[in-house]
Design an enzyme around this catalytic site. Structure first.
Site, mmCIF file in Angstrom:
data_model
loop_
_atom_site.group_PDB
_atom_site.id
_atom_site.type_symbol
_atom_site.label_atom_id
_atom_site.label_comp_id
_atom_site.label_asym_id
_atom_site.label_seq_id
_atom_site.Cartn_x
_atom_site.Cartn_y
_atom_site.Cartn_z
ATOM 1 N N GLY A 239 -44.149 -13.993 -10.862
ATOM 2 C CA GLY A 239 -44.293 -12.694 -10.210
ATOM 3 C C GLY A 239 -45.682 -12.163 -10.492
ATOM 4 N N GLY A 240 -46.597 -12.425 -9.563
ATOM 5 C CA GLY A 240 -47.942 -11.863 -9.674
ATOM 6 C C GLY A 240 -48.879 -12.566 -10.630
ATOM 7 N N LYS B 259 -32.232 -19.017 -10.008
ATOM 8 C CA LYS B 259 -33.369 -18.137 -9.708
ATOM 9 C C LYS B 259 -32.849 -16.759 -9.332
ATOM 10 C CE LYS B 259 -37.693 -17.685 -7.242
ATOM 11 N NZ LYS B 259 -38.731 -18.372 -6.510
ATOM 12 N N CYS C 225 -32.876 -14.945 -2.484
ATOM 13 C CA CYS C 225 -33.795 -14.703 -1.391
ATOM 14 C C CYS C 225 -33.377 -13.448 -0.644
ATOM 15 C CB CYS C 225 -33.828 -15.884 -0.435
ATOM 16 S SG CYS C 225 -35.140 -15.688 0.764
ATOM 17 N N THR D 152 -47.866 -16.474 -4.950
ATOM 18 C CA THR D 152 -48.780 -15.843 -3.985
ATOM 19 C C THR D 152 -50.247 -16.135 -4.297
ATOM 20 O OG1 THR D 152 -47.147 -14.131 -3.607
ATOM 21 C CG2 THR D 152 -49.405 -13.604 -2.968
ATOM 22 N N ILE E 276 -39.105 -13.801 -11.488
ATOM 23 C CA ILE E 276 -38.236 -13.197 -10.477
ATOM 24 C C ILE E 276 -38.545 -13.744 -9.072
ATOM 25 C CG2 ILE E 276 -37.955 -10.995 -11.691
ATOM 26 C CD1 ILE E 276 -40.198 -9.838 -9.871
ATOM 27 N N ASN F 137 -43.159 -10.981 2.651
ATOM 28 C CA ASN F 137 -42.808 -12.097 3.520
ATOM 29 C C ASN F 137 -41.330 -12.056 3.857
ATOM 30 O OD1 ASN F 137 -41.245 -14.760 2.708
ATOM 31 N ND2 ASN F 137 -42.110 -13.924 0.808
ATOM 32 N N LYS G 17 -40.266 -25.846 -1.735
ATOM 33 C CA LYS G 17 -39.699 -24.861 -0.809
ATOM 34 C C LYS G 17 -38.178 -25.034 -0.728
ATOM 35 C CE LYS G 17 -39.593 -22.027 2.748
ATOM 36 N NZ LYS G 17 -39.770 -20.620 2.400
ATOM 37 N N LEU H 61 -36.455 -18.757 4.744
ATOM 38 C CA LEU H 61 -36.057 -20.123 4.364
ATOM 39 C C LEU H 61 -36.188 -21.148 5.494
ATOM 40 C CD1 LEU H 61 -33.011 -19.512 1.984
ATOM 41 C CD2 LEU H 61 -35.452 -19.471 1.491
HETATM 42 C C1 LIG Z 1 -44.584 -16.994 1.496
HETATM 43 C C2 LIG Z 1 -43.541 -17.072 0.405
HETATM 44 C C3 LIG Z 1 -42.460 -17.940 0.545
HETATM 45 C C4 LIG Z 1 -41.493 -18.033 -0.465
HETATM 46 N N1 LIG Z 1 -40.455 -18.902 -0.316
HETATM 47 C C5 LIG Z 1 -39.542 -19.034 -1.326
HETATM 48 C C6 LIG Z 1 -38.500 -19.995 -1.241
HETATM 49 O O1 LIG Z 1 -38.408 -20.774 -0.293
HETATM 50 N N2 LIG Z 1 -37.605 -20.047 -2.255
HETATM 51 C C7 LIG Z 1 -37.679 -19.240 -3.367
HETATM 52 O O2 LIG Z 1 -36.851 -19.345 -4.268
HETATM 53 N N3 LIG Z 1 -38.685 -18.339 -3.486
HETATM 54 C C8 LIG Z 1 -39.608 -18.223 -2.500
HETATM 55 N N4 LIG Z 1 -40.633 -17.325 -2.635
HETATM 56 C C9 LIG Z 1 -40.713 -16.503 -3.863
HETATM 57 C C10 LIG Z 1 -41.677 -17.120 -4.884
HETATM 58 O O3 LIG Z 1 -41.241 -18.402 -5.286
HETATM 59 C C11 LIG Z 1 -41.807 -16.225 -6.134
HETATM 60 O O4 LIG Z 1 -40.551 -16.128 -6.776
HETATM 61 C C12 LIG Z 1 -42.284 -14.812 -5.823
HETATM 62 O O5 LIG Z 1 -43.194 -14.821 -4.752
HETATM 63 C C13 LIG Z 1 -42.949 -14.139 -7.035
HETATM 64 O O6 LIG Z 1 -44.076 -14.855 -7.494
HETATM 65 P P1 LIG Z 1 -45.589 -14.567 -6.994
HETATM 66 O O7 LIG Z 1 -45.811 -13.088 -7.103
HETATM 67 O O8 LIG Z 1 -46.450 -15.397 -7.885
HETATM 68 O O9 LIG Z 1 -45.642 -15.015 -5.570
HETATM 69 C C14 LIG Z 1 -41.605 -17.219 -1.631
HETATM 70 C C15 LIG Z 1 -42.709 -16.357 -1.767
HETATM 71 C C16 LIG Z 1 -43.672 -16.270 -0.778
HETATM 72 C C17 LIG Z 1 -44.844 -15.349 -0.973
#
Ligand SMILES: Cc1cc2nc3c(=O)[nH]c(=O)nc-3n(C[C@H](O)[C@H](O)[C@H](O)COP(=O)(O)O)c2cc1C
Length: 302
Positions: A242-243, A164, A129, A265, A190, A68, A44, A72
């Site tokens: 991403g997904g 990122k 973010c 996710t 992404i 969401n 995180k 942070l």
């Molecule tokens: C609940 C939640 C919290 C997240 N917190 C962070 C974070 O602290 N730092 C960050 O770079 N990305 C954060 N993300 C983004 C994820 O790391 C990721 O880049 C994004 O969700 C796309 O991937 P996914 O579709 O597999 O979730 C967060 C995503 C979610 C859903």
């Protein structure tokens, strides 16, 4: 024969290409997943000072994904180094520490503070973010600003720097080129896609902050497109996310040009998602008779 799943990102050797996505996974998953089986753990995002994040409600379910606006939330770097990092360092899995700041200077100070911390394989610089803004705009949406952050972090760390990137831009390849020139060693893409949802009963936005980041299967085509475009434009290793929910999803990312993939996710829906994705990749390689995962990287390009 078992396929070779090992990859290397900016000098980080990974036993397989499956990582966690920042903010979606922590030691609370240990009862479901052997954390030593993962290629790397991205943690995180942390900031210099502790942050409470945004007020609730800050998550909302959407068709094929979620929004969401956690903002942070984190205990700050000192507690991170004292409490969160030490047990994780014992793992046989590289740790990627995600950092963010409200100013360019804060990114630099955070990177410098982490220099003396043991067991960090790389810094992932969260310039993307959607819930944290500087001067009303996320750093990652302007190539020059993104480059300035990366240049500053580069000057303050000896570790590999992973930038990122945000998909909330017109030309993600331009941002990727800018951060590559500024000294990034790898790219994560992404982060979430800016979105909103409205409660038709109250006729008000569901999230207290109105906008949030969309993630999950709904964003996969956007993420794949970003990986494809950046792979064509920049010679840096890419961590695709991403997904991703299955091994087949991950294979698409490799073919688009990712060297590793991160699961976000999907962990929230299925705590074993990371190992399921890993198993799915292994089965695909076996079925297709591919001896080395690296043969897939960018192989989908025409
Ligand atoms: C609940 C939640 C919290 C997240 N917190 C962070 C974070 O602290 N730092 C960050 O770079 N990305 C954060 N993300 C983004 C994820 O790391 C990721 O880049 C994004 O969700 C796309 O991937 P996914 O579709 O597999 O979730 C967060 C995503 C979610 C859903």
């Amino acid at each position: 024969m078992k396929a070779d799943l090992s990859v290397e990102i900016a000098g980080i050797r990974m036993k397989n290409p499956v990582m966690t996505a920042a903010g979606t996974f922590g030691t609370e998953y240990a009862p479901f997943v052997d954390l030593n089986r993962l290629g790397a753990l991205a943690l995180k995002t942390i900031t210099l000072e502790a942050r409470e994040g945004n007020p609730p409600p800050r998550v909302a379910e959407t068709p094929a994904g979620m929004l969401n606006a956690v903002g942070l939330q984190n205990p700050g770097v000192e507690r991170f180094v004292a409490e969160i990092l030490p047990p994780l360092v014992e793992l046989d899995t590289p740790l990627i520490v995600s950092i963010a700041g409200a100013t360019v200077d804060e990114y630099g100070r955070l990177a410098a503070r982490l220099e003396t911390a043991r067991g960090i394989a790389a810094l992932e610089v969260n310039i993307s973010c959607p819930n944290v803004r500087a001067g009303g705009i996320a750093f990652g949406t302007v190539p020059e600003m993104a480059a300035e952050v990366i240049r500053t972090v580069r000057a303050n760390t000896s570790r590999p720097v992973i930038a990122k990137l945000s998909p909330n831009v017109t030309d993600i390849a331009a941002v990727a080129l800018a951060v590559a020139k500024a000294g990034a060693d790898a790219l994560s893409l992404i982060n979430t896609v800016l979105g909103t949802a409205i409660d038709i009963r109250t006729r008000r936005p569901i999230l207290a902050s109105v906008f949030g980041g969309l993630s999950g299967p709904a964003v996969k085509p956007i993420a794949l497109r970003a990986v494809w475009q950046v792979y064509k434009a920049v010679r840096l290793p890419i961590i695709g996310m991403g997904g991703i929910t299955t091994g087949a999803d991950a294979v698409e990312f490799f073919l688009a040009g990712a060297t590793a993939v991160a699961v976000g996710t999907a962990n929230i829906v299925n705590p074993k998602a990371t190992v399921d994705v890993l198993q799915g990749i292994e089965e695909y390689l076996k079925r297709e008779g591919i001896p080395d995962i690296r043969q897939l990287i960018g192989a989908g390009h025409i």
